[in-house]
Design a protein around this motif. Structure first.
Motif, PDB file in Angstrom:
ATOM      1  N   GLU A   1       3.345  13.937 -20.721  1.00 34.72           N
ATOM      2  CA  GLU A   1       2.382  14.538 -20.949  1.00 34.72           C
ATOM      3  C   GLU A   1       1.692  14.755 -22.573  1.00 34.72           C
ATOM      4  N   LYS A   2       3.177  15.815 -22.425  1.00 35.56           N
ATOM      5  CA  LYS A   2       3.100  16.283 -24.092  1.00 35.56           C
ATOM      6  C   LYS A   2       3.688  14.969 -25.133  1.00 35.56           C
ATOM      7  N   GLU A   3       4.182  14.609 -25.163  1.00 37.01           N
ATOM      8  CA  GLU A   3       4.531  13.474 -26.024  1.00 37.01           C
ATOM      9  C   GLU A   3       4.396  12.117 -25.873  1.00 37.01           C
ATOM     10  N   PHE A   4       3.639  12.053 -25.316  1.00 36.31           N
ATOM     11  CA  PHE A   4       2.705  10.426 -24.921  1.00 36.31           C
ATOM     12  C   PHE A   4       3.317  10.031 -26.185  1.00 36.31           C
ATOM     13  N   SER A   5       3.673   9.177 -27.394  1.00 26.57           N
ATOM     14  CA  SER A   5       3.674   7.870 -28.426  1.00 26.57           C
ATOM     15  C   SER A   5       5.029   7.957 -28.084  1.00 26.57           C
ATOM     16  N   LYS A   6       5.677   9.252 -28.243  1.00 28.43           N
ATOM     17  CA  LYS A   6       7.347   8.969 -27.951  1.00 28.43           C
ATOM     18  C   LYS A   6       7.895   8.619 -26.710  1.00 28.43           C
ATOM     19  N   ALA A   7       7.320   9.297 -25.806  1.00 29.28           N
ATOM     20  CA  ALA A   7       7.641   8.870 -24.599  1.00 29.28           C
ATOM     21  C   ALA A   7       7.824   7.436 -24.529  1.00 29.28           C
ATOM     22  N   LEU A   8       6.716   6.472 -24.478  1.00 31.51           N
ATOM     23  CA  LEU A   8       6.388   5.610 -23.662  1.00 31.51           C
ATOM     24  C   LEU A   8       7.412   3.872 -26.090  1.00 31.51           C
ATOM     25  N   SER A   9       7.198   4.302 -26.759  1.00 31.34           N
ATOM     26  CA  SER A   9       8.298   4.059 -27.552  1.00 31.34           C
ATOM     27  C   SER A   9       9.458   3.012 -27.077  1.00 31.34           C
TER      28      SER A   9
ATOM     29  N   LEU B   1      -0.504   4.715 -17.772  1.00 32.01           N
ATOM     30  CA  LEU B   1      -1.561   3.775 -17.658  1.00 32.01           C
ATOM     31  C   LEU B   1      -2.249   4.013 -16.626  1.00 32.01           C
ATOM     32  N   VAL B   2      -1.942   5.606 -16.012  1.00 30.02           N
ATOM     33  CA  VAL B   2      -2.853   5.893 -14.703  1.00 30.02           C
ATOM     34  C   VAL B   2      -2.193   7.998 -15.024  1.00 30.02           C
ATOM     35  N   LYS B   3      -3.180   8.831 -14.675  1.00 28.54           N
ATOM     36  CA  LYS B   3      -1.970  10.708 -15.208  1.00 28.54           C
ATOM     37  C   LYS B   3      -2.016  11.145 -13.524  1.00 28.54           C
ATOM     38  N   PRO B   4      -0.864  11.195 -13.337  1.00 24.34           N
ATOM     39  CA  PRO B   4      -1.298  12.242 -12.367  1.00 24.34           C
ATOM     40  C   PRO B   4      -1.808  13.108 -11.446  1.00 24.34           C
ATOM     41  N   THR B   5      -2.498  13.011 -10.659  1.00 22.35           N
ATOM     42  CA  THR B   5      -2.649  14.925 -10.211  1.00 22.35           C
ATOM     43  C   THR B   5      -1.964  15.434 -10.944  1.00 22.35           C
ATOM     44  N   THR B   6      -0.951  15.752 -10.382  1.00 24.23           N
ATOM     45  CA  THR B   6       0.672  16.688 -10.334  1.00 24.23           C
ATOM     46  C   THR B   6       1.730  16.293 -10.668  1.00 24.23           C
TER      47      THR B   6
ATOM     48  N   ILE C   1       6.448  -5.254 -18.039  1.00 21.89           N
ATOM     49  CA  ILE C   1       5.385  -6.377 -17.641  1.00 21.89           C
ATOM     50  C   ILE C   1       5.057  -6.037 -16.202  1.00 21.89           C
ATOM     51  N   ILE C   2       3.371  -5.679 -16.665  1.00 20.58           N
ATOM     52  CA  ILE C   2       3.001  -5.374 -15.125  1.00 20.58           C
ATOM     53  C   ILE C   2       1.733  -6.307 -14.416  1.00 20.58           C
ATOM     54  N   GLU C   3       1.704  -6.921 -13.350  1.00 21.18           N
ATOM     55  CA  GLU C   3       1.691  -8.251 -13.444  1.00 21.18           C
ATOM     56  C   GLU C   3       1.161  -9.490 -14.445  1.00 21.18           C
ATOM     57  N   GLY C   4       2.186  -9.720 -14.807  1.00 17.96           N
ATOM     58  CA  GLY C   4       2.323 -11.551 -14.972  1.00 17.96           C
ATOM     59  C   GLY C   4       2.738 -10.671 -16.447  1.00 17.96           C
ATOM     60  N   PRO C   5       3.629 -11.390 -17.179  1.00 19.28           N
ATOM     61  CA  PRO C   5       3.467 -11.347 -18.914  1.00 19.28           C
ATOM     62  C   PRO C   5       2.051 -11.962 -18.943  1.00 19.28           C
ATOM     63  N   ASP C   6       1.869 -11.532 -19.978  1.00 16.39           N
ATOM     64  CA  ASP C   6       0.367 -12.127 -20.974  1.00 16.39           C
ATOM     65  C   ASP C   6       0.763 -11.998 -22.721  1.00 16.39           C
TER      66      ASP C   6
ATOM     67  N   GLY D   1       0.985  -1.113  -0.600  1.00 17.34           N
ATOM     68  CA  GLY D   1      -0.230  -0.274  -0.478  1.00 17.34           C
ATOM     69  C   GLY D   1       0.878   1.328  -0.309  1.00 17.34           C
ATOM     70  N   ALA D   2       2.183   1.012  -0.685  1.00 16.33           N
ATOM     71  CA  ALA D   2       2.491   2.264  -0.209  1.00 16.33           C
ATOM     72  C   ALA D   2       2.488   3.044  -0.983  1.00 16.33           C
ATOM     73  N   GLY D   3       2.487   2.831  -2.649  1.00 17.28           N
ATOM     74  CA  GLY D   3       2.276   3.732  -3.978  1.00 17.28           C
ATOM     75  C   GLY D   3       2.960   2.932  -4.864  1.00 17.28           C
ATOM     76  N   LYS D   4       3.936   1.718  -4.908  1.00 18.05           N
ATOM     77  CA  LYS D   4       4.246   1.023  -5.709  1.00 18.05           C
ATOM     78  C   LYS D   4       4.185   1.401  -7.172  1.00 18.05           C
ATOM     79  N   THR D   5       2.796   0.259  -6.421  1.00 13.60           N
ATOM     80  CA  THR D   5       2.455   0.266  -8.214  1.00 13.60           C
ATOM     81  C   THR D   5       1.628   1.437  -8.354  1.00 13.60           C
ATOM     82  N   THR D   6       1.072   2.106  -7.980  1.00 13.02           N
ATOM     83  CA  THR D   6       0.384   3.400  -8.529  1.00 13.02           C
ATOM     84  C   THR D   6       1.781   4.142  -9.667  1.00 13.02           C
ATOM     85  N   THR D   7       2.682   4.042  -9.468  1.00 12.81           N
ATOM     86  CA  THR D   7       4.320   4.929  -9.232  1.00 12.81           C
ATOM     87  C   THR D   7       4.200   4.539 -11.277  1.00 12.81           C
TER      88      THR D   7
END
Length: 303
Positions: free
Chosen positions: A70-78, A54-59, A83-88, A41-47
């Motif tokens: 925020e501004k260059e979403f596709s370039k950043a995530l490329s 997958l989640v937007k920060p408040t600030t 792997i979150i919660e196991g490989p699919d 519950g410390a905030g690891k998964t949210t981070t």
């Protein structure tokens, strides 16, 4: 100066009026294995979900390889593989069929499939169905999927869950190969403290949504920790806690250890003797990540 692969600045997250994350600041450099840990519950998964888009920060802001999430979403995530919660994967497909499907979605050339198979060591089982793979092999397949698009940052959430000691050792070797030979940065969240200490260059500890410590693993290992053996271990623990203000860990039936900070062993042992305690033995030991974690989180459970 080398530009960081990942930067989190002032990240906070509120959900239903409750502040889950508070002013998170993290920096990960090229070819660095970065460990992220904290109590349940410390905030690891949210981070992690914020970094993965997958989640937007408040600030606050997230920058990946110089691109604003925020501004260059596709370039950043490329630049990210995760792997979150196991490989699919499709367990009735072969490993090759799974990678081909993923490569087609990412518009990745076929020769890259063979490159990642060589990296993760699955080339000899790639034509077997994924349903026949061991847990360690499925983890390697997940990493192979994440590597197809040549990410600069690999994000792994509890990647060694369920692995046996041999599987964990193989995973550690793979992470070192990716970081030190392939130049990738690895961000890994795990509850296995000893494994993070063996694998990581840097670790951050988060508690109640705040980063309370970021340090190089080599610095942690050089901290001054002392171990004692007593017949009356309960009285010794009470002296260290109440009289000297130290955090104590009991490692065996009659053995305790504590980081002593600026106090000297002589001062502490004199206090024990003044209280009538007989010390069976006393020795300085290298600090562990577990010692630091328990010291900073006051014994909170890590999950």
């Amino acid at each position: 100066m080398v530009d960081p692969v990942l930067e989190l600045k002032g990240i906070s997250k509120k959900l239903k009026g409750r502040e889950i994350l508070k002013n998170i600041n993290l920096t990960i450099n090229p070819s660095e294995i970065f460990g992220f840990l904290g109590p349940n519950g410390a905030g690891k998964t949210t981070t992690i979900r914020i970094i993965a888009g997958l989640v937007k920060p408040t600030t606050g802001s997230v920058t990946i390889c110089g691109y604003s999430l925020e501004k260059e979403f596709s370039k950043a995530l490329s630049r990210v593989g995760c792997i979150i919660e196991g490989p699919d994967m499709y367990k009735y497909f072969t490993g090759m069929e799974n990678l081909e499907q993923f490569a087609a979605m990412k518009n990745v050339e076929r020769k890259r499939i063979y490159e990642v198979l060589e990296l993760v060591g699955l080339q000899h089982r790639i034509n077997d169905k994924v349903g026949t793979y061991s847990l360690g092999m499925r983890q390697r397949m997940g990493i192979a999927q994440a590597l197809l698009s040549r990410p600069k940052l690999l994000i792994l959430d509890e990647p060694t869950n369920g692995l046996d000691p041999a599987g964990i050792a193989e995973f550690r070797q793979l992470m070192r190969k990716l970081a030190y030979e392939e130049g990738m940065s690895v961000f890994v969240s795990s509850h296995i403290l000893t494994e993070l200490q063996l694998m990581c260059d840097t670790v951050s500890i988060v508690k109640q949504g705040e980063v309370i410590k970021t340090a190089k693993v080599e610095e942690i290992q050089s901290d001054n920790v002392v171990e004692w053996q007593f017949e009356d271990v309960g009285k010794a623990k009470e002296i260290l806690k109440s009289k000297l203000g130290l955090n104590v860990t009991q490692t065996k039936k009659n053995i305790i250890r504590a980081p002593i900070g600026k106090l000297t062993i002589e001062e502490i042992n004199r206090t024990f003797m003044n209280e009538g305690l007989v010390i069976s033995y006393c020795t300085a030991v290298g600090s562990s990540l577990e010692d630091l974690f328990l010291d900073l989180t006051e014994g909170d459970k890590i999950v």
